[in-house]
Design a protein around this motif. Structure first.
Motif, PDB file in Angstrom:
ATOM      1  N   ASP A  69       0.814  -1.223   0.000  1.00 21.27           N
ATOM      2  CA  ASP A  69       0.000   0.000   0.000  1.00 21.27           C
ATOM      3  C   ASP A  69       0.843   1.265   0.000  1.00 21.27           C
ATOM      4  OD1 ASP A  69       0.899  -0.128   2.614  1.00 21.27           O
ATOM      5  OD2 ASP A  69      -1.055   0.338   3.510  1.00 21.27           O
ATOM      6  N   GLY A  70       2.178   1.124  -0.069  1.00 22.83           N
ATOM      7  CA  GLY A  70       2.996   2.309  -0.296  1.00 22.83           C
ATOM      8  C   GLY A  70       4.088   2.549   0.717  1.00 22.83           C
ATOM      9  N   ALA A  71       4.888   3.581   0.444  1.00 18.31           N
ATOM     10  CA  ALA A  71       5.976   3.959   1.338  1.00 18.31           C
ATOM     11  C   ALA A  71       5.411   4.356   2.696  1.00 18.31           C
ATOM     12  CB  ALA A  71       6.759   5.122   0.730  1.00 18.31           C
ATOM     13  N   PRO A  72       6.092   4.001   3.779  1.00 19.21           N
ATOM     14  CA  PRO A  72       5.598   4.353   5.110  1.00 19.21           C
ATOM     15  C   PRO A  72       5.344   5.851   5.239  1.00 19.21           C
ATOM     16  CG  PRO A  72       7.388   2.777   5.287  1.00 19.21           C
ATOM     17  CD  PRO A  72       7.310   3.176   3.838  1.00 19.21           C
ATOM     18  N   GLY A  73       4.166   6.190   5.729  1.00 13.32           N
ATOM     19  CA  GLY A  73       3.806   7.587   5.939  1.00 13.32           C
ATOM     20  C   GLY A  73       3.137   8.250   4.763  1.00 13.32           C
ATOM     21  N   PHE A  74       3.243   7.676   3.565  1.00 15.21           N
ATOM     22  CA  PHE A  74       2.690   8.327   2.379  1.00 15.21           C
ATOM     23  C   PHE A  74       1.167   8.404   2.427  1.00 15.21           C
ATOM     24  CE2 PHE A  74       0.756   7.934  -1.844  1.00 15.21           C
ATOM     25  CZ  PHE A  74       1.240   9.074  -2.459  1.00 15.21           C
ATOM     26  N   GLY A  75       0.519   7.284   2.688  1.00 16.80           N
ATOM     27  CA  GLY A  75      -0.941   7.266   2.681  1.00 16.80           C
ATOM     28  C   GLY A  75      -1.558   8.247   3.662  1.00 16.80           C
ATOM     29  N   ALA A 269     -12.194  -3.030   3.767  1.00 18.50           N
ATOM     30  CA  ALA A 269     -12.469  -4.158   2.878  1.00 18.50           C
ATOM     31  C   ALA A 269     -12.143  -3.816   1.433  1.00 18.50           C
ATOM     32  CB  ALA A 269     -13.935  -4.580   3.015  1.00 18.50           C
ATOM     33  N   VAL A 270     -12.558  -2.614   0.980  1.00 17.36           N
ATOM     34  CA  VAL A 270     -12.280  -2.206  -0.395  1.00 17.36           C
ATOM     35  C   VAL A 270     -10.775  -2.037  -0.605  1.00 17.36           C
ATOM     36  CG1 VAL A 270     -12.682  -0.452  -2.165  1.00 17.36           C
ATOM     37  CG2 VAL A 270     -14.546  -1.136  -0.658  1.00 17.36           C
ATOM     38  N   LYS A 271     -10.089  -1.485   0.393  1.00 13.37           N
ATOM     39  CA  LYS A 271      -8.629  -1.350   0.286  1.00 13.37           C
ATOM     40  C   LYS A 271      -7.971  -2.718   0.131  1.00 13.37           C
ATOM     41  CE  LYS A 271      -4.469   0.339   2.600  1.00 13.37           C
ATOM     42  NZ  LYS A 271      -3.896   1.074   3.760  1.00 13.37           N
ATOM     43  N   SER A 272      -8.474  -3.709   0.846  1.00 13.47           N
ATOM     44  CA  SER A 272      -7.887  -5.051   0.739  1.00 13.47           C
ATOM     45  C   SER A 272      -8.045  -5.607  -0.675  1.00 13.47           C
ATOM     46  CB  SER A 272      -8.534  -5.998   1.755  1.00 13.47           C
ATOM     47  OG  SER A 272      -9.853  -6.371   1.362  1.00 13.47           O
ATOM     48  N   GLN A 273      -9.180  -5.308  -1.309  1.00 13.69           N
ATOM     49  CA  GLN A 273      -9.387  -5.735  -2.690  1.00 13.69           C
ATOM     50  C   GLN A 273      -8.427  -5.011  -3.633  1.00 13.69           C
ATOM     51  OE1 GLN A 273     -11.496  -8.103  -3.851  1.00 13.69           O
ATOM     52  NE2 GLN A 273     -12.284  -8.599  -1.805  1.00 13.69           N
ATOM     53  N   ALA A 274      -8.246  -3.704  -3.387  1.00 17.57           N
ATOM     54  CA  ALA A 274      -7.349  -2.915  -4.237  1.00 17.57           C
ATOM     55  C   ALA A 274      -5.902  -3.390  -4.115  1.00 17.57           C
ATOM     56  CB  ALA A 274      -7.458  -1.439  -3.881  1.00 17.57           C
ATOM     57  N   THR A 275      -5.448  -3.661  -2.899  1.00 14.52           N
ATOM     58  CA  THR A 275      -4.061  -4.104  -2.728  1.00 14.52           C
ATOM     59  C   THR A 275      -3.862  -5.504  -3.305  1.00 14.52           C
ATOM     60  OG1 THR A 275      -4.589  -4.796  -0.459  1.00 14.52           O
ATOM     61  CG2 THR A 275      -3.570  -2.629  -0.751  1.00 14.52           C
ATOM     62  N   ASN A 281      -0.617  -7.143 -10.196  1.00 16.14           N
ATOM     63  CA  ASN A 281      -0.225  -6.314 -11.342  1.00 16.14           C
ATOM     64  C   ASN A 281       1.232  -5.881 -11.222  1.00 16.14           C
ATOM     65  OD1 ASN A 281       0.024  -4.371 -13.333  1.00 16.14           O
ATOM     66  ND2 ASN A 281      -1.958  -3.452 -12.972  1.00 16.14           N
ATOM     67  N   TYR A 282       1.497  -4.900 -10.350  1.00 17.67           N
ATOM     68  CA  TYR A 282       2.865  -4.384 -10.224  1.00 17.67           C
ATOM     69  C   TYR A 282       3.492  -4.734  -8.883  1.00 17.67           C
ATOM     70  CZ  TYR A 282       0.091  -0.745  -7.936  1.00 17.67           C
ATOM     71  OH  TYR A 282      -0.794  -0.070  -7.135  1.00 17.67           O
ATOM     72  N   SER A 283       2.798  -5.478  -8.046  1.00 12.48           N
ATOM     73  CA  SER A 283       3.271  -5.975  -6.753  1.00 12.48           C
ATOM     74  C   SER A 283       3.324  -4.891  -5.691  1.00 12.48           C
ATOM     75  CB  SER A 283       4.622  -6.677  -6.877  1.00 12.48           C
ATOM     76  OG  SER A 283       4.896  -7.402  -5.699  1.00 12.48           O
ATOM     77  N   MET A 284       4.194  -3.917  -5.840  1.00 10.82           N
ATOM     78  CA  MET A 284       4.202  -2.766  -4.943  1.00 10.82           C
ATOM     79  C   MET A 284       4.723  -1.541  -5.702  1.00 10.82           C
ATOM     80  SD  MET A 284       6.760  -5.035  -4.211  1.00 10.82           S
ATOM     81  CE  MET A 284       6.170  -5.781  -2.701  1.00 10.82           C
TER      82      MET A 284
END
Length: 397
Positions: A69-75, A269-275, A281-284
């Motif tokens: 879900d991204g670099a720590p702190g970004f979200g 739940a939606v975030k879990s589907q997105a990740t 696709n691109y993994s991370m």
């Protein structure tokens, strides 16, 4: 396998850039590729970005993978920037963010998420950013278009847009530009945004807000009015966000998919589907740009520096709009281009047909994308008179 593979034509915008580079004329103007440029024509590294990057590199101890879900702190940093730290949407946990490879990655991930959850169609206003169509259709979505812009009036055709949106229902998605509409520069007013929010609430369709120019219209708070209004009024919203323009991180491919759910549990739940889709696709996502954004937005000194630089960049674009409109008046065009001064962001559509665009390019060295889209960053005091002369010659021939 590839013996019958056909050579595709070059991308129209990138191909235009090549023609410009090969043009030997000294008096030429590039109004094509959609990047911010300063008076010298350069796309600079922002000072806040350079400082943050140095801090990130000094502290970096590993090149190991960062979370999906991204670099720590970004979200959290992006969510605070978009919603404000005191937002009820944040305090309730209704919002979640997934870092993506640029705004394009956010759009593709949004498309795959919507397709996986049974979206029946995605509707776009016409015209829209050309890459919306291949990105979202490649994700498997059925795309529809409705009118958005009246080229005769050089303004939003809100009655037609609203009539198109009135046909949408549950399982339909409406893509809207958060601010600085690309390619027209014509944004919805706050009253019109409120109307669309009310329609979405009554009809049940899902808004997908594409936000690529946050900070370039009015200011950082005003430019996210649509996101905040929709999120407060509706149970579900998706937002695609790009850091390319407002942080100048074009090549770092830094963006986010923001999910607003009815509850904290539904957002999670939606975030879990997105990740899960991202992992396939691109993994991370690339970590570097996300780390830079997180560093800027977590450091008060760097935040203030970045906001000052962004405000200066945005004012330069607004100044170019006023300059172009005034010069057109000075050259006897009256109010033919006055609408440009009233619009927002980097882009506008000049009233040009394809033959006139060709004349401007071939006879005057003024390079304009098909459809008449111009990047206002290419306008300045040294070339604006040549631009207006070329426009007059092409349109009065």
């Amino acid at each position: 396998m590839f013996q019958d593979t056909k050579l595709l034509p070059p991308d129209p915008i990138l191909g235009l850039s090549k023609l410009y580079q090969d043009d030997a004329r000294s008096e030429k103007i590039d109004l094509g590729v959609g990047v911010y440029r300063d008076l010298s024509g350069a796309t600079p590294v922002m000072k806040a970005v350079a400082r943050a990057e140095a801090n990130v590199m000094a502290a970096q101890k590993t090149k190991a993978y960062t979370p999906v879900d991204g670099a720590p702190g970004f979200g959290p940093a992006i969510l605070n920037l978009v919603f404000g730290e005191d937002s009820p949407v944040l305090s309730s946990g209704r919002a979640a963010a997934v870092q993506t490879p640029g705004g394009c990655g956010a759009l593709r991930l949004a498309g795959e998420l919507l397709n996986s959850q049974g979206a029946e169609s995605l509707t776009l206003g016409e015209p829209t950013w050309p890459n919306h169509i291949p990105l979202l259709s490649a994700a498997g979505l059925k795309l529809n278009s409705i009118p958005y812009y009246d080229r005769d009036a050089n303004a939003v055709d809100f009655d037609a847009f609203k009539a198109g949106a009135a046909k949408l229902g549950p399982k339909d998605v409406l893509l809207v530009h958060g601010c600085c509409h690309n390619p027209t520069g014509a944004d919805l007013s706050t009253a019109q945004i409120d109307e669309i929010a009310a329609m979405a609430n009554a009809q049940g369709f899902l808004p997908l807000i594409d936000t690529a120019y946050h900070g370039f219209a009015k200011d950082l708070d005003a430019d996210v009015y649509m996101i905040r209004k929709f999120s407060a009024a509706l149970p579900e919203v998706l937002v695609t966000y790009s850091c390319s323009k407002n942080f100048g991180l074009y090549r770092e491919r830094t963006g986010a998919l923001i999910i607003i759910g009815e509850t904290a549990d539904s957002a999670l739940a939606v975030k879990s589907q997105a990740t899960s889709l991202a992992r396939r696709n691109y993994s991370m996502p690339p970590a570097h740009g996300g780390a830079i954004v997180a560093e800027i937005l977590s450091n008060p000194e760097l935040t203030a520096m970045w906001k000052d630089e962004l405000a200066e960049m945005a004012e330069r674009v607004r100044g170019n709009r006023r300059l172009l409109a005034k010069t057109a008046q000075d050259f006897g065009l009256h109010n033919r281009l006055s609408f440009i001064a009233e619009q927002a962001g980097m882009f506008s559509l000049m009233p040009l047909n394809e033959d006139q665009i060709r004349i401007m390019r071939e006879d005057h060295g003024v390079y304009v994308v098909g459809g008449g889209r111009i990047n206002l960053c290419g306008v300045n005091e040294s070339n604006v008179e040549h631009l207006i002369r070329a426009y007059k010659a092409a349109t009065e021939a």
